[in-house]
Design a protein around this motif. Structure first.
Motif, mmCIF file in Angstrom:
data_model
loop_
_atom_site.group_PDB
_atom_site.id
_atom_site.type_symbol
_atom_site.label_atom_id
_atom_site.label_comp_id
_atom_site.label_asym_id
_atom_site.label_seq_id
_atom_site.Cartn_x
_atom_site.Cartn_y
_atom_site.Cartn_z
ATOM 1 N N MET A 1 57.296 36.538 45.797
ATOM 2 C CA MET A 1 57.622 37.684 46.235
ATOM 3 C C MET A 1 58.519 38.872 45.619
ATOM 4 O O MET A 1 58.493 39.938 45.473
ATOM 5 C CB MET A 1 57.870 37.694 47.829
ATOM 6 C CG MET A 1 57.762 39.207 48.546
ATOM 7 S SD MET A 1 56.174 39.949 48.529
ATOM 8 C CE MET A 1 56.706 41.316 49.228
ATOM 9 N N TYR A 2 59.729 38.006 45.473
ATOM 10 C CA TYR A 2 60.744 38.713 44.656
ATOM 11 C C TYR A 2 60.237 39.379 43.350
ATOM 12 O O TYR A 2 60.655 40.397 42.903
ATOM 13 C CB TYR A 2 62.223 37.996 44.595
ATOM 14 C CG TYR A 2 62.903 37.617 45.913
ATOM 15 C CD1 TYR A 2 62.456 38.520 46.892
ATOM 16 C CD2 TYR A 2 63.709 36.827 45.905
ATOM 17 C CE1 TYR A 2 63.101 38.478 48.153
ATOM 18 C CE2 TYR A 2 64.309 36.280 47.351
ATOM 19 C CZ TYR A 2 64.077 37.313 48.109
ATOM 20 O OH TYR A 2 64.694 36.993 49.541
ATOM 21 N N GLU A 3 59.655 38.537 42.413
ATOM 22 C CA GLU A 3 59.090 38.780 41.419
ATOM 23 C C GLU A 3 58.217 40.090 41.438
ATOM 24 O O GLU A 3 58.310 40.945 40.484
ATOM 25 C CB GLU A 3 58.373 37.605 40.580
ATOM 26 C CG GLU A 3 57.787 37.894 39.255
ATOM 27 C CD GLU A 3 57.056 36.778 38.684
ATOM 28 O OE1 GLU A 3 56.541 36.814 37.606
ATOM 29 O OE2 GLU A 3 56.720 35.717 39.406
ATOM 30 N N PHE A 4 57.294 40.069 42.359
ATOM 31 C CA PHE A 4 56.600 41.015 42.493
ATOM 32 C C PHE A 4 57.316 42.420 42.962
ATOM 33 O O PHE A 4 56.811 43.404 42.224
ATOM 34 C CB PHE A 4 55.450 40.865 43.762
ATOM 35 C CG PHE A 4 54.389 41.975 43.984
ATOM 36 C CD1 PHE A 4 53.376 42.105 43.243
ATOM 37 C CD2 PHE A 4 54.658 42.724 45.142
ATOM 38 C CE1 PHE A 4 52.450 43.205 43.470
ATOM 39 C CE2 PHE A 4 53.746 43.653 45.472
ATOM 40 C CZ PHE A 4 52.626 44.045 44.651
ATOM 41 N N LEU A 252 52.436 45.419 36.052
ATOM 42 C CA LEU A 252 51.976 44.066 36.478
ATOM 43 C C LEU A 252 51.156 43.378 35.528
ATOM 44 O O LEU A 252 51.134 42.021 35.598
ATOM 45 C CB LEU A 252 50.875 44.303 37.746
ATOM 46 C CG LEU A 252 51.618 44.816 39.068
ATOM 47 C CD1 LEU A 252 50.375 45.432 40.181
ATOM 48 C CD2 LEU A 252 52.549 44.128 39.580
ATOM 49 N N THR A 253 50.555 43.978 34.473
ATOM 50 C CA THR A 253 49.764 43.616 33.488
ATOM 51 C C THR A 253 50.815 42.764 32.542
ATOM 52 O O THR A 253 50.648 41.604 32.099
ATOM 53 C CB THR A 253 49.011 44.576 32.676
ATOM 54 O OG1 THR A 253 48.161 45.165 33.554
ATOM 55 C CG2 THR A 253 48.288 43.663 31.599
ATOM 56 N N ILE A 254 51.808 43.149 32.360
ATOM 57 C CA ILE A 254 53.056 42.411 31.741
ATOM 58 C C ILE A 254 53.532 41.273 32.180
ATOM 59 O O ILE A 254 53.857 40.226 31.851
ATOM 60 C CB ILE A 254 54.139 43.576 31.424
ATOM 61 C CG1 ILE A 254 53.699 44.612 30.300
ATOM 62 C CG2 ILE A 254 55.124 42.864 30.559
ATOM 63 C CD1 ILE A 254 54.449 45.855 30.194
ATOM 64 N N GLY A 255 53.797 41.668 33.638
ATOM 65 C CA GLY A 255 54.306 40.438 34.263
ATOM 66 C C GLY A 255 53.384 39.091 34.556
ATOM 67 O O GLY A 255 53.693 38.092 34.519
ATOM 68 N N TYR A 256 51.959 39.418 34.707
ATOM 69 C CA TYR A 256 51.161 38.343 35.172
ATOM 70 C C TYR A 256 50.155 38.130 33.887
ATOM 71 O O TYR A 256 49.512 37.141 34.189
ATOM 72 C CB TYR A 256 50.299 38.858 36.337
ATOM 73 C CG TYR A 256 51.315 38.901 37.717
ATOM 74 C CD1 TYR A 256 51.855 37.764 38.192
ATOM 75 C CD2 TYR A 256 51.509 40.197 38.471
ATOM 76 C CE1 TYR A 256 52.660 37.866 39.055
ATOM 77 C CE2 TYR A 256 52.297 40.180 39.361
ATOM 78 C CZ TYR A 256 52.941 39.019 40.026
ATOM 79 O OH TYR A 256 53.553 39.161 40.834
ATOM 80 N N SER A 258 50.107 39.388 29.793
ATOM 81 C CA SER A 258 51.090 39.772 28.892
ATOM 82 C C SER A 258 51.238 41.042 28.372
ATOM 83 O O SER A 258 50.549 41.877 28.490
ATOM 84 C CB SER A 258 50.279 38.820 27.629
ATOM 85 O OG SER A 258 50.934 38.976 26.360
ATOM 86 N N SER A 259 52.477 41.079 27.628
ATOM 87 C CA SER A 259 52.777 42.502 27.194
ATOM 88 C C SER A 259 51.935 42.900 26.301
ATOM 89 O O SER A 259 51.407 43.916 25.758
ATOM 90 C CB SER A 259 54.138 42.774 26.873
ATOM 91 O OG SER A 259 54.503 41.738 25.717
ATOM 92 N N THR A 260 51.239 41.925 25.420
ATOM 93 C CA THR A 260 50.401 42.153 24.260
ATOM 94 C C THR A 260 49.171 43.099 24.817
ATOM 95 O O THR A 260 48.439 43.773 23.985
ATOM 96 C CB THR A 260 49.700 40.975 23.821
ATOM 97 O OG1 THR A 260 50.754 40.102 23.330
ATOM 98 C CG2 THR A 260 48.873 41.089 22.429
ATOM 99 N N TYR A 261 48.652 42.834 26.156
ATOM 100 C CA TYR A 261 47.449 43.294 26.526
ATOM 101 C C TYR A 261 47.628 44.518 27.399
ATOM 102 O O TYR A 261 47.046 45.120 27.997
ATOM 103 C CB TYR A 261 46.498 42.433 27.454
ATOM 104 C CG TYR A 261 46.402 41.224 26.459
ATOM 105 C CD1 TYR A 261 45.290 41.312 25.340
ATOM 106 C CD2 TYR A 261 46.919 39.875 26.748
ATOM 107 C CE1 TYR A 261 44.861 40.255 24.619
ATOM 108 C CE2 TYR A 261 46.413 38.591 25.945
ATOM 109 C CZ TYR A 261 45.470 38.930 24.961
ATOM 110 O OH TYR A 261 45.331 37.711 24.246
ATOM 111 N N SER A 262 48.927 44.886 27.539
ATOM 112 C CA SER A 262 49.189 46.145 28.290
ATOM 113 C C SER A 262 48.548 47.363 27.972
ATOM 114 O O SER A 262 47.960 47.971 28.809
ATOM 115 C CB SER A 262 50.772 46.242 28.405
ATOM 116 O OG SER A 262 51.202 46.702 27.296
#
Length: 288
Positions: A1-4, A252-256, A258-262
């Motif tokens: 939850m904290y990560e979100f 959220l894309t970067i976190g869950y 990858s930053s490669t696909y953001s």
């Protein structure tokens, strides 16, 4: 939850950057119908002005930022007076080519003057601010506050001042505005100057958060137009929600994932939205 929650906070930071970019673009397109593709380069140029004043002049930071913003405003007015002069009378393709030409010229000029090396603006924003479990640096909080202030100030100016009403009149119907005695050239100069001032703030804060290179404007203009297209071209207030959507979605894309696909994820999101809302989420008809 904290990560979100932290990812949402990071998304809010990204959203603030995209909001400022799309706000400047929306003003120029909504009022003048000019797709200002050189806006990202103008923002980076403002960042370089900030680098010169903040890092090298020895002046106080706030005075340095004000000077950089003022010079960037003059650059914006100069662009309106010279390459974009009589742009409203040109075919869209001609305007597109002019805008790309300005972008290329600015990028190459910055490359010539500053070289390919990365520069970071020393804004002294490394301190941390805690919001419960959420942690942001001072500079990221400053970016959020700047985006809120600029958006509210722009809305108040457009709604409550004589100048703002003139800008809205030109956006709604250029010919009728001329008949009412409104100076189209004056409004055009104001819009370009104001948008360039916003761009300078983006470039300065971005240069403090990350780093500046001459081609950085290409990335900035992509996300600025992404938020603008998602909202609907020319819709100033709709850019607020679209910027929030893009920033949080990318975070959220970067976190869950990858930053490669953001960036790819942003493209996919825009395509999906435009399949069902071809004119954008908050498109409105603008009559000329």
């Amino acid at each position: 939850m904290y990560e979100f929650m932290q990812l949402l906070a990071n998304g809010l930071v990204m959203s603030s950057l995209y909001l400022l970019l799309s706000l400047g673009l929306s003003l120029v397109f909504g009022v003048l119908e000019i797709p200002h593709f050189a806006f990202g380069s103008v923002a980076v140029l403002g960042g370089y002005f900030g680098y010169i004043f903040v890092n090298q002049s020895g002046l106080p930071i706030w005075i340095s930022i004000i000077l950089a913003v003022v010079i960037s405003t003059l650059v914006g007015i100069l662009l309106e007076r010279l390459p974009y002069r009589n742009a409203s009378e040109l075919p869209p393709l001609n305007i597109f080519i002019i805008s790309l030409g300005i972008m290329t010229f600015l990028n190459n000029t910055m490359q010539l003057l500053f070289g390919p090396n990365q520069f970071q603006i020393k804004l002294q924003g490394d301190g941390l601010v805690h919001f419960g479990p959420i942690v942001l640096t001072n500079l990221r909080v400053l970016l959020i506050l700047t985006a809120i202030f600029v958006t509210v100030a722009t809305a108040l100016v457009l709604r409550n001042t004589k100048l703002g009403k003139a800008v809205r009149a030109v956006a709604e119907n250029r010919e009728a505005a001329m008949l009412m005695g409104i100076s189209i050239k004056g409004i055009s100069a104001f819009v370009f100057g104001y948008a360039s001032a916003i761009g300078a703030l983006v470039g300065i804060i971005y240069g403090g958060l990350y780093s500046l290179i001459p081609s950085r404007g290409d990335d900035l203009i992509f996300f600025g137009f992404a938020a603008l297209v998602l909202a609907g071209m020319g819709n100033i207030m709709g850019t607020l929600i679209s910027s929030l959507i893009l920033g949080i979605f990318q975070s959220l894309t970067i976190g869950y994932i990858s930053s490669t696909y953001s960036s790819v994820a942003v493209f996919v999101l825009i395509i999906l939205v435009l399949m069902f809302k071809p004119m954008g989420l908050f498109a409105k008809e603008v009559r000329r």
